[in-house]
Design a protein around this motif. Structure first.
Motif, mmCIF file in Angstrom:
data_model
loop_
_atom_site.group_PDB
_atom_site.id
_atom_site.type_symbol
_atom_site.label_atom_id
_atom_site.label_comp_id
_atom_site.label_asym_id
_atom_site.label_seq_id
_atom_site.Cartn_x
_atom_site.Cartn_y
_atom_site.Cartn_z
ATOM 1 N N VAL A 1 0.895 -1.368 0.138
ATOM 2 C CA VAL A 1 -0.179 -0.191 -0.032
ATOM 3 C C VAL A 1 0.924 1.097 0.167
ATOM 4 O O VAL A 1 1.759 1.292 1.074
ATOM 5 C CB VAL A 1 -0.896 -0.101 1.368
ATOM 6 N N ASN A 2 0.804 2.025 -1.071
ATOM 7 C CA ASN A 2 1.551 3.280 -0.996
ATOM 8 C C ASN A 2 0.571 4.565 -0.496
ATOM 9 O O ASN A 2 -0.589 4.676 -1.557
ATOM 10 C CB ASN A 2 1.953 3.544 -2.525
ATOM 11 N N MET A 3 1.052 5.435 0.136
ATOM 12 C CA MET A 3 0.413 6.555 0.783
ATOM 13 C C MET A 3 1.327 7.707 0.546
ATOM 14 O O MET A 3 1.772 8.086 1.492
ATOM 15 C CB MET A 3 -0.217 6.252 2.159
ATOM 16 N N SER A 4 1.433 8.351 -0.671
ATOM 17 C CA SER A 4 2.145 9.547 -0.913
ATOM 18 C C SER A 4 1.301 10.884 -0.268
ATOM 19 O O SER A 4 1.130 11.509 -1.080
ATOM 20 C CB SER A 4 2.349 9.543 -2.283
ATOM 21 N N LEU A 5 1.079 10.945 1.041
ATOM 22 C CA LEU A 5 0.263 11.932 1.379
ATOM 23 C C LEU A 5 0.532 12.064 2.881
ATOM 24 O O LEU A 5 1.063 11.187 3.736
ATOM 25 C CB LEU A 5 -1.232 11.700 1.241
ATOM 26 N N GLY A 6 0.038 13.050 3.560
ATOM 27 C CA GLY A 6 -0.221 13.196 5.056
ATOM 28 C C GLY A 6 -1.362 13.603 5.521
ATOM 29 O O GLY A 6 -2.160 14.562 4.751
ATOM 30 N N VAL A 7 -1.858 13.167 6.709
ATOM 31 C CA VAL A 7 -3.467 13.325 7.161
ATOM 32 C C VAL A 7 -2.932 13.446 8.550
ATOM 33 O O VAL A 7 -1.991 13.283 9.335
ATOM 34 C CB VAL A 7 -4.444 12.398 6.707
ATOM 35 N N ARG A 8 -4.148 13.719 9.445
ATOM 36 C CA ARG A 8 -3.890 13.960 10.738
ATOM 37 C C ARG A 8 -4.004 12.580 11.564
ATOM 38 O O ARG A 8 -4.839 11.653 10.850
ATOM 39 C CB ARG A 8 -5.173 14.736 11.437
ATOM 40 N N ALA A 9 -3.296 12.436 12.393
ATOM 41 C CA ALA A 9 -3.251 10.918 13.113
ATOM 42 C C ALA A 9 -4.339 10.791 13.843
ATOM 43 O O ALA A 9 -5.162 11.788 14.341
ATOM 44 C CB ALA A 9 -2.194 11.103 14.185
ATOM 45 N N SER A 10 -5.077 9.677 13.856
ATOM 46 C CA SER A 10 -5.992 9.230 14.293
ATOM 47 C C SER A 10 -6.220 7.691 14.986
ATOM 48 O O SER A 10 -5.393 7.032 14.301
ATOM 49 C CB SER A 10 -7.345 9.676 13.534
ATOM 50 N N ARG A 11 -6.959 7.561 15.876
ATOM 51 C CA ARG A 11 -6.959 6.091 16.531
ATOM 52 C C ARG A 11 -7.333 5.174 15.038
ATOM 53 O O ARG A 11 -6.969 3.781 15.015
ATOM 54 C CB ARG A 11 -7.939 5.923 17.510
ATOM 55 N N THR A 12 -8.355 5.766 14.444
ATOM 56 C CA THR A 12 -9.110 4.700 13.218
ATOM 57 C C THR A 12 -8.022 4.434 12.129
ATOM 58 O O THR A 12 -7.706 3.378 11.848
ATOM 59 C CB THR A 12 -10.089 5.622 12.545
ATOM 60 N N LEU A 13 -7.123 5.576 11.831
ATOM 61 C CA LEU A 13 -6.080 5.514 11.014
ATOM 62 C C LEU A 13 -4.932 4.500 11.382
ATOM 63 O O LEU A 13 -4.544 3.460 10.694
ATOM 64 C CB LEU A 13 -5.337 6.584 10.556
ATOM 65 N N GLU A 14 -4.553 4.508 12.463
ATOM 66 C CA GLU A 14 -3.706 3.692 13.141
ATOM 67 C C GLU A 14 -4.193 2.206 13.354
ATOM 68 O O GLU A 14 -3.439 1.324 13.164
ATOM 69 C CB GLU A 14 -3.158 4.107 14.451
ATOM 70 N N THR A 15 -5.225 1.919 13.446
ATOM 71 C CA THR A 15 -5.929 0.604 13.678
ATOM 72 C C THR A 15 -5.970 0.006 12.243
ATOM 73 O O THR A 15 -5.617 -1.145 11.857
ATOM 74 C CB THR A 15 -7.252 0.598 14.153
ATOM 75 N N ALA A 16 -6.104 0.835 11.124
ATOM 76 C CA ALA A 16 -6.305 0.328 9.959
ATOM 77 C C ALA A 16 -4.860 -0.154 9.361
ATOM 78 O O ALA A 16 -4.606 -1.081 8.717
ATOM 79 C CB ALA A 16 -6.741 1.443 8.786
ATOM 80 N N VAL A 17 -3.987 0.748 9.807
ATOM 81 C CA VAL A 17 -2.530 0.610 9.478
ATOM 82 C C VAL A 17 -1.995 -0.657 10.223
ATOM 83 O O VAL A 17 -1.453 -1.628 9.466
ATOM 84 C CB VAL A 17 -1.500 1.529 9.852
ATOM 85 N N ASN A 18 -2.288 -0.795 11.230
ATOM 86 C CA ASN A 18 -1.804 -1.995 11.962
ATOM 87 C C ASN A 18 -2.494 -3.272 11.643
ATOM 88 O O ASN A 18 -1.874 -4.376 11.751
ATOM 89 C CB ASN A 18 -2.189 -2.028 13.711
ATOM 90 N N ASN A 19 -3.807 -3.258 11.254
ATOM 91 C CA ASN A 19 -4.403 -4.446 10.691
ATOM 92 C C ASN A 19 -4.019 -4.931 9.355
ATOM 93 O O ASN A 19 -3.807 -6.138 9.197
ATOM 94 C CB ASN A 19 -6.224 -4.011 10.585
ATOM 95 N N ALA A 20 -3.735 -3.979 8.527
ATOM 96 C CA ALA A 20 -3.021 -4.307 7.261
ATOM 97 C C ALA A 20 -1.667 -4.896 7.542
ATOM 98 O O ALA A 20 -1.390 -5.888 6.909
ATOM 99 C CB ALA A 20 -2.745 -2.962 6.623
ATOM 100 N N TRP A 21 -0.835 -4.457 8.435
ATOM 101 C CA TRP A 21 0.378 -5.154 8.869
ATOM 102 C C TRP A 21 0.303 -6.449 9.242
ATOM 103 O O TRP A 21 0.779 -7.605 8.875
ATOM 104 C CB TRP A 21 1.271 -4.175 9.803
#
Length: 320
Positions: free
Chosen positions: A158-178
């Motif tokens: 997964v490539n993410m050439s961007l920056g957004v605000r940190a959030s619990r929802t985003l971190e959960t999605a990242v960790n689940n993908a990993w």
């Protein structure tokens, strides 16, 4: 230089093969000075082992142009999580901003077809998740949705050439993908400072800074070896653009079809493509092993240990 492919602009793609060449952009109003031989990611050498066939790379960005024949045929799925409604008659995830198409081309533009450019992983296919709207703005929730969609559709990278605000929802999605075996890559940012941006700063994401055609850190690149893992070319990087009007053409005077782009966005795409090549060469590996391979085989260019932890990515090393 002797072109390794028949692609029209390949001689300007120093990121893939740097012979110290000087070149201009499409309009001819930018001249890129002579670079340093082999300040590149050794993509051509990597292709002797694999071009990435069968690997899906999810590019979560502003969509991808359906009218650029160098990249559109590589897209196997599209979806739109952004705030921009799909325009009547257009496919979902059309790119009116331009950024996504440029990033996608760096990953997987068709090689040796006489037109345009070559992607670092030309055998890869693209999952185009539109998470940035037609002004290039996105949210952590739209990105999280894009990550979940990418995983469910079989992305290995997964490539993410961007920056957004940190959030619990985003971190959960990242960790689940990993946890599900995906390699995640993100831009370190273009702030010219050490301020962390997300998702790049999450531990389970490879954060990528930008170098130029002399392997020097780009002045704009965010840096810091405590959280930026790798570097890759991000200055005057040639890639695809839409063949219809797009925002970056107006903002940055870029040409339709093909032109240079600048930013750690391009660097992230190149590392994501190198990860995909590594997956193709090592299909039984874990995502942890793929990441470790990218990091351990990186070229320790100037700034390694200070600006970024491991060095500038080397695709040929990653596929061994």
């Amino acid at each position: 230089m002797g072109a390794a492919t028949s692609d029209q602009y390949f001689p300007r793609q120093y990121a893939l093969q740097n012979d110290g060449q000087s070149f201009t952009n499409t309009a001819g109003d930018i001249t890129v000075p002579v670079g340093t031989k082999d300040a590149d990611v050794d993509a051509v050498e990597a292709w002797n082992t694999t071009t990435g066939g069968g690997i899906k790379v999810a590019v979560l960005d502003s969509g991808v142009a359906s009218d650029n024949p160098d990249i559109a045929p590589k897209v196997v799925a599209r979806t739109n999580f952004s705030s921009s409604a799909t325009k009547a008659g257009d496919p979902v995830a059309e790119d009116y901003y331009g950024h996504g198409t440029h990033v996608d081309g760096n990953v997987a533009a068709t090689v040796d077809n006489t037109i345009g450019v070559a992607g670092v992983c030309p055998g890869c296919t693209i999952l185009a998740g539109k998470v940035l709207n037609d002004s290039g703005v996105g949210s952590s929730s739209s990105l999280a949705s894009g990550i979940d969609w990418a995983v469910s559709n079989g992305a290995k990278v997964v490539n993410m050439s961007l920056g957004v605000r940190a959030s619990r929802t985003l971190e959960t999605a990242v960790n689940n993908a990993w946890k599900k075996g995906v390699v995640l890559v993100a831009a370190a940012g273009n702030g010219g400072n050490q301020t962390k941006i997300y998702p790049g700063a999450y531990p389970n994401v490879i954060a990528v800074g930008a170098t130029d055609n002399n392997d020097a850190k780009a002045p704009f690149s965010t840096y810091g070896a405590s959280w930026v893992d790798l570097a890759a070319p991000g200055v005057n990087v040639y890639s695809t653009f839409p063949n219809h009007p797009f925002v970056l053409a107006t903002q940055n005077n870029r040409s339709q079809g093909y032109d240079v782009g600048n930013g750690s966005s391009m660097s992230s795409a190149i590392v994501a493509a190198a990860a995909a090549l590594a997956w193709s060469a090592h299909p039984g590996a874990t995502n942890s092993a793929i990441r470790s391979g990218l990091e351990s085989t990186a070229d320790r260019v100037a700034g390694t240990g200070t600006y970024w932890a491991y060095g500038r990515v080397n695709a040929a090393g990653a596929v061994k």
